[in-house]
Design an enzyme around this catalytic site. Structure first.
Site, PDB file in Angstrom:
ATOM      1  CG  HIS A  32     -33.833 -38.763  18.782  1.00 24.16           C
ATOM      2  ND1 HIS A  32     -32.664 -39.250  19.324  1.00 24.16           N
ATOM      3  CD2 HIS A  32     -34.001 -37.525  19.329  1.00 24.16           C
ATOM      4  CE1 HIS A  32     -32.143 -38.348  20.147  1.00 24.16           C
ATOM      5  NE2 HIS A  32     -32.933 -37.304  20.168  1.00 24.16           N
TER       6      HIS A  32
ATOM      7  CG  ASP B 104     -31.695 -41.842  17.607  1.00 21.27           C
ATOM      8  OD1 ASP B 104     -31.751 -40.751  17.010  1.00 21.27           O
ATOM      9  OD2 ASP B 104     -31.760 -41.933  18.844  1.00 21.27           O
TER      10      ASP B 104
ATOM     11  CB  SER C 151     -31.616 -36.065  22.622  1.00 23.79           C
ATOM     12  OG  SER C 151     -31.470 -35.337  21.430  1.00 23.79           O
TER      13      SER C 151
END
Length: 482
Positions: free
Chosen positions: A462, A368, A307
């Site tokens: 995610h 995602d 991320s």
């Protein structure tokens, strides 16, 4: 607001959501005035905003998301704080029945946030800490196919697990590295962001051995689920022109330690006196790596992150190259990111592939949402990915791609597939422990988190859990790296 810049005639574009009102957002959609006429935009004098309204809703949506995140930041933070405490309370006391028993027997275990037993929501969703023993077909890829010095290292699994535990507190990270991985823990770095006036950037470094190490791992912490500032940074369209490296996402530069948001030259000097109480991430980890490669001349450095952490891992080598840190770059084996947002424009992509020339792989799981932000909206926000994309589609099938499908997330043609696969992921989570073994069994926290994907598809995708699973279960269609 327009202003001059000391570096370049196309120096920066900064969006200030705190200065944006409802009228401004409506004006973007209806009147379509020049962006430079809005008080919430700061850009270099003379920047051409012609054509910026081809997709005005993307700019309006981004600002609306940021304003919403700002409005809910405090309750969001405290909700996360108490939720993590309660879930850790349950976990440490053996669930609801165990909690009742410990209360009745006056043996209640109270979670301590700085202890090695306390887990973040990421760790509660996926509590796995041991490295995987089996080889993955991902080892056919050049970044994962180890050099002789890394022959015993599953680079993919080590990178993903390091990215996952980077979310945890220092004691948890150190215990995982030393007790579970049997590696040498170097340090945990809690770094300062002057623009947020807080220690918001975290990273840790470890080696496979204390002496004569062959592997050095640098892992940056990613987007915290209940941190509105992190999410706002991910979607931000602001950028700063860096010269030969092109435009780079302003929020990610700030997280690494930018000191001047209007000038890259002043914002990232080659040398910087790092204060002990407010260390800056880029300079702090750079000095540690410089010391480590002197101690371990044969070691190779792996940089990773999930991320937001993936974004920092991607930009970090660019800064090293800009400052001529060839000693560290020459020791760098590669960069591997998971669910990484876009970090710069095509000029940065060209710079990374032709000048820096590192092995760079980024993993994208299904739909995602984070790899699809910030939005690519030329000419205001020209964010592009670079490096080799490995896209995991149905049943953890891996494919080598230039970019993942649905690049800006909101394409209507992908809405039905996104919701369909959110349901498939949830149903598979219920049985994966039986089909793939207990290492893949999912608990109730992970199942509940997947249910979020039924409302906002792409959020549940995610989760680091799916990236760990994908690396361990993937079957790769393309065996030759292009």
């Amino acid at each position: 607001m327009a202003s001059s810049n000391v570096d370049s005639p196309k120096g920066y574009m900064i969006f200030r959501p705190e200065k944006t009102g409802v009228i401004d957002i409506l004006s973007l959609l209806i009147r379509r005035k020049s962006l430079s006429s809005y008080k919430f935009v700061e850009t270099t004098e003379g920047f051409n905003t012609a054509g910026v309204h081809d997709d005005p809703w993307v700019i309006a949506l981004t600002l609306l998301i940021q304003k919403t995140l700002k409005a809910i930041s405090v309750p969001m933070k405290w909700m996360g704080y108490y939720l993590e405490f309660f879930l850790n309370l349950l976990a440490l006391n053996g669930g609801i029945l165990g909690l009742l028993w410990h209360i009745l027997t006056f043996s209640l275990v109270i979670p301590k946030r700085d202890s090695a037993e306390f887990r973040s929501l990421i760790g509660l969703i996926d509590g796995r800490v041991d490295l995987y023993k089996k080889s993955s077909e991902m080892n056919y890829f050049e970044l994962m196919y180890p050099e002789s010095s890394l022959a015993d290292t599953n680079v993919l699994d080590l990178s993903m697990m390091a990215s996952k535990i980077a979310y945890e507190n220092p004691a948890y990270v150190e215990k995982t590295v030393t007790d579970h991985w049997k590696m040498h823990f170097v340090g945990f770095y809690n770094c300062w962001n002057k623009f947020l006036n807080d220690h918001t950037t975290q990273a840790f470094i470890c080696c496979d051995k204390a002496e004569d190490a062959s592997v050095i791992v640098l892992a940056f912490r990613g987007t915290e689920p209940f941190n509105a500032n992190d999410w706002s940074t991910d979607v931000d369209l602001s950028w700063l022109f860096t010269g030969k490296m092109g435009n780079i996402h302003l929020g990610f530069l700030k997280a690494l330690g930018l000191q001047n948001e209007l000038s890259f030259l002043l914002g990232f000097p080659k040398e910087y006196s790092n204060p002990a109480d407010k260390p800056v991430a880029y300079y702090a980890v750079r000095e540690v790596l410089r010391s480590l490669i002197k101690q371990h001349p044969n070691a190779k450095i792996i940089v990773t992150g999930h991320s937001l952490g993936g974004a920092l891992a991607a930009v970090f080598p660019a800064l090293l190259s800009y400052h001529g840190q060839s000693d560290i770059l020459n020791a760098m084996y590669g960069v591997m990111t998971f669910g990484q947002p876009r970090v710069g424009d095509t000029l940065l992509a060209t710079y990374m592939t032709t000048i820096v020339r590192l092995k760079f792989h980024r993993m994208v799981y299904r739909f995602d949402i984070v790899p699809r932000i910030p939005f690519d909206v030329p000419p205001v926000a020209m964010f592009k990915h670079f490096g080799t994309c490995i896209y995991y589609s149905e049943w953890y099938k891996g494919q080598v791609m230039i970019d993942s499908p649905n690049p800006n997330y909101f394409d209507p043609m992908y809405m039905i597939p996104m919701y369909f696969w959110a349901w498939i992921d949830l149903l598979r989570a219920l049985i994966i422990g039986q089909t793939e073994g207990k290492d893949f069994r999912e608990g109730y926290i992970s199942i509940l988190y997947r249910m979020v994907g039924l409302v906002i598809p792409g959020v549940a995708s995610h989760s680091p859990r799916d990236y760990v699973n994908a690396g361990r279960l993937s079957k790769i269609a393309n065996k030759i790296m292009v």
